[in-house]
Design a protein around this motif. Structure first.
Motif, PDB file in Angstrom:
ATOM      1  N   ILE A  59       0.700  -1.373  -0.174  1.00 43.13           N
ATOM      2  CA  ILE A  59      -0.023  -0.106  -0.034  1.00 43.13           C
ATOM      3  C   ILE A  59       0.957   1.140  -0.007  1.00 43.13           C
ATOM      4  CG2 ILE A  59      -0.440  -0.202   2.484  1.00 43.13           C
ATOM      5  CD1 ILE A  59      -2.967   1.154   2.203  1.00 43.13           C
ATOM      6  N   GLY A  60       0.695   1.948  -0.960  1.00 47.04           N
ATOM      7  CA  GLY A  60       1.343   3.362  -0.863  1.00 47.04           C
ATOM      8  C   GLY A  60       2.902   3.354  -1.356  1.00 47.04           C
ATOM      9  N   ARG A  61       3.255   1.999  -2.014  1.00 51.07           N
ATOM     10  CA  ARG A  61       4.592   1.779  -2.379  1.00 51.07           C
ATOM     11  C   ARG A  61       4.630   1.759  -3.809  1.00 51.07           C
ATOM     12  NH1 ARG A  61       7.337   3.434   2.155  1.00 51.07           N
ATOM     13  NH2 ARG A  61       6.590   2.384   3.803  1.00 51.07           N
ATOM     14  N   GLN A  62       5.794   1.815  -4.581  1.00 52.54           N
ATOM     15  CA  GLN A  62       6.016   1.895  -5.963  1.00 52.54           C
ATOM     16  C   GLN A  62       7.122   1.117  -6.503  1.00 52.54           C
ATOM     17  OE1 GLN A  62       6.608   5.940  -7.470  1.00 52.54           O
ATOM     18  NE2 GLN A  62       7.779   6.673  -5.740  1.00 52.54           N
ATOM     19  N   PHE A  63       7.179   0.923  -7.739  1.00 47.54           N
ATOM     20  CA  PHE A  63       8.264   0.149  -8.318  1.00 47.54           C
ATOM     21  C   PHE A  63       8.397  -1.260  -7.522  1.00 47.54           C
ATOM     22  CE2 PHE A  63       9.247   4.763  -8.836  1.00 47.54           C
ATOM     23  CZ  PHE A  63       8.905   4.861  -9.989  1.00 47.54           C
ATOM     24  N   ILE A  64       7.534  -1.999  -7.419  1.00 51.54           N
ATOM     25  CA  ILE A  64       7.447  -3.216  -6.871  1.00 51.54           C
ATOM     26  C   ILE A  64       7.460  -4.475  -7.849  1.00 51.54           C
ATOM     27  CG2 ILE A  64       6.538  -4.874  -5.177  1.00 51.54           C
ATOM     28  CD1 ILE A  64       7.404  -2.161  -4.135  1.00 51.54           C
ATOM     29  N   ARG A  65       8.235  -5.309  -7.948  1.00 55.95           N
ATOM     30  CA  ARG A  65       8.516  -6.309  -8.817  1.00 55.95           C
ATOM     31  C   ARG A  65       8.425  -7.696  -8.314  1.00 55.95           C
ATOM     32  NH1 ARG A  65      11.964  -2.502  -8.476  1.00 55.95           N
ATOM     33  NH2 ARG A  65      13.921  -3.958  -8.132  1.00 55.95           N
ATOM     34  N   LEU A  66       7.712  -8.386  -8.829  1.00 61.48           N
ATOM     35  CA  LEU A  66       7.417  -9.742  -8.524  1.00 61.48           C
ATOM     36  C   LEU A  66       7.937 -10.741  -9.690  1.00 61.48           C
ATOM     37  CD1 LEU A  66       4.275  -9.834  -6.471  1.00 61.48           C
ATOM     38  CD2 LEU A  66       6.336  -9.290  -5.545  1.00 61.48           C
ATOM     39  N   THR A  91       2.955   0.945  -9.662  1.00 60.64           N
ATOM     40  CA  THR A  91       2.884   0.181  -8.472  1.00 60.64           C
ATOM     41  C   THR A  91       3.617  -1.014  -8.294  1.00 60.64           C
ATOM     42  OG1 THR A  91       0.982   1.517  -7.916  1.00 60.64           O
ATOM     43  CG2 THR A  91       1.111  -0.538  -6.853  1.00 60.64           C
ATOM     44  N   LEU A  92       3.222  -1.980  -9.397  1.00 58.52           N
ATOM     45  CA  LEU A  92       3.545  -3.300  -9.243  1.00 58.52           C
ATOM     46  C   LEU A  92       3.645  -3.888 -10.423  1.00 58.52           C
ATOM     47  CD1 LEU A  92       2.657  -5.786  -6.457  1.00 58.52           C
ATOM     48  CD2 LEU A  92       2.431  -6.514  -8.756  1.00 58.52           C
ATOM     49  N   THR A  93       4.832  -4.688 -10.763  1.00 61.58           N
ATOM     50  CA  THR A  93       4.893  -5.269 -12.125  1.00 61.58           C
ATOM     51  C   THR A  93       5.155  -6.822 -11.745  1.00 61.58           C
ATOM     52  OG1 THR A  93       5.487  -3.313 -13.425  1.00 61.58           O
ATOM     53  CG2 THR A  93       6.002  -5.759 -14.289  1.00 61.58           C
ATOM     54  N   ALA A  94       4.387  -7.826 -12.370  1.00 56.78           N
ATOM     55  CA  ALA A  94       4.554  -9.099 -11.886  1.00 56.78           C
ATOM     56  C   ALA A  94       4.546 -10.154 -12.950  1.00 56.78           C
ATOM     57  CB  ALA A  94       3.585  -9.410 -10.670  1.00 56.78           C
TER      58      ALA A  94
END
Length: 268
Positions: A59-66, A91-94
């Motif tokens: 929540i509220g984070r950016q550039f998350i990679r899974l 936000t998130l790329t997975a």
């Protein structure tokens, strides 16, 4: 992986980290921006009474990679959950995720935006993906043998996302539910097989299908325009039982094998 808040057991097996939930809470929460999580398994307690249990939450984070992660047996709430993310457009790329036997596999909450999930599998979930947030993309995914497949639901700045190149087969409830959205949605190059597609209570912008195979029954009611272009509607999968009410349906260049429905989906 130290940038996660962990509220459960963690163990290392070969090249994978395994996180196991034991309580009704968030197993892992992303604590900082700009992190990558590879080869991790998030395992729920397999307990439907754990109503808030979540595998991984941001929540509220950016550039998350899974990459290459599994979310399994979160029976109370969700495997992967994205909360309010206003203020970031990445936000998130997975990719290469497996969602197996969860109440909700992937949950985008209201304003849980700018998420891309690709090359992933959803199987045996009550709901494979529930999307309240806008600007969410599912691409190149296998969404099979769930109860409900994809749900795109209303909320602040909802919808206007993309579902592309997905196989959505043999979901026993509703393969695609679009309910109460206001900004439209684009569904392209997807196969919906042995299915129900239900679109209701949309406003303002159209829902668009392009180059899709739709082998099933459609329920379209009380909605803004729905547009089908370059789609195939095979014979024998319930199209003749479709319900279309209080909605404009337009289409062109569609192949409709149930000839009784030809004029419904080819209006131009």
């Amino acid at each position: 992986m130290g940038k996660l808040k962990v509220n459960g057991q963690m163990q290392q097996e070969f090249d994978r980290k395994i996180y196991k939930s034991q309580k009704d809470l968030i197993l892992c929460e992303v604590a900082e921006d700009d992190i990558g999580i590879d080869k991790a398994d998030f395992i729920g307690a397999d307990n439907g009474k754990f109503s808030t249990e979540t595998g991984l939450y941001t929540i509220g984070r950016q550039f998350i990679r899974l990459r290459d992660c599994t979310f399994r047996n979160f029976k109370g709430y969700a495997g992967l959950r994205v909360g309010h993310t206003v203020g970031t457009h990445s936000t998130l790329t997975a990719s290469d995720l497996l969602f197996l036997s969860n109440k909700i596999g992937f949950l985008s909450e209201e304003r849980g935006e700018y998420v891309v999930i690709s090359n992933s599998q959803f199987n045996g979930n009550e709901v494979a993906a529930r999307i309240h947030g806008g600007n969410v993309q599912l691409t190149n995914c296998m969404i099979n043998d769930n109860i409900n497949g994809i749900e795109i639901l209303g909320g602040s700045n909802d919808s206007h996302g993309i579902i592309s190149n997905c196989q959505v087969n043999h979901n026993s409830g509703i393969a695609l539910l679009i309910d109460g959205i206001s900004n439209g949605e684009t569904i392209t190059s997807c196969h919906f097989y042995d299915c129900i597609i239900h679109i209701k209570n949309t406003i303002n912008k159209p829902v668009r299908f392009d180059n899709c195979v739709i082998a099933g029954k459609l329920i379209i009611e009380n909605s803004a325009k729905v547009i089908f272009n370059n789609c195939l509607f095979p014979r024998g999968y319930g199209l003749l039982d479709s319900i279309i009410s209080n909605t404009i349906v337009e289409g062109s260049n569609n192949e409709v094998e149930e000839r009784e429905m030809e004029k419904v989906f080819n209006t131009k």
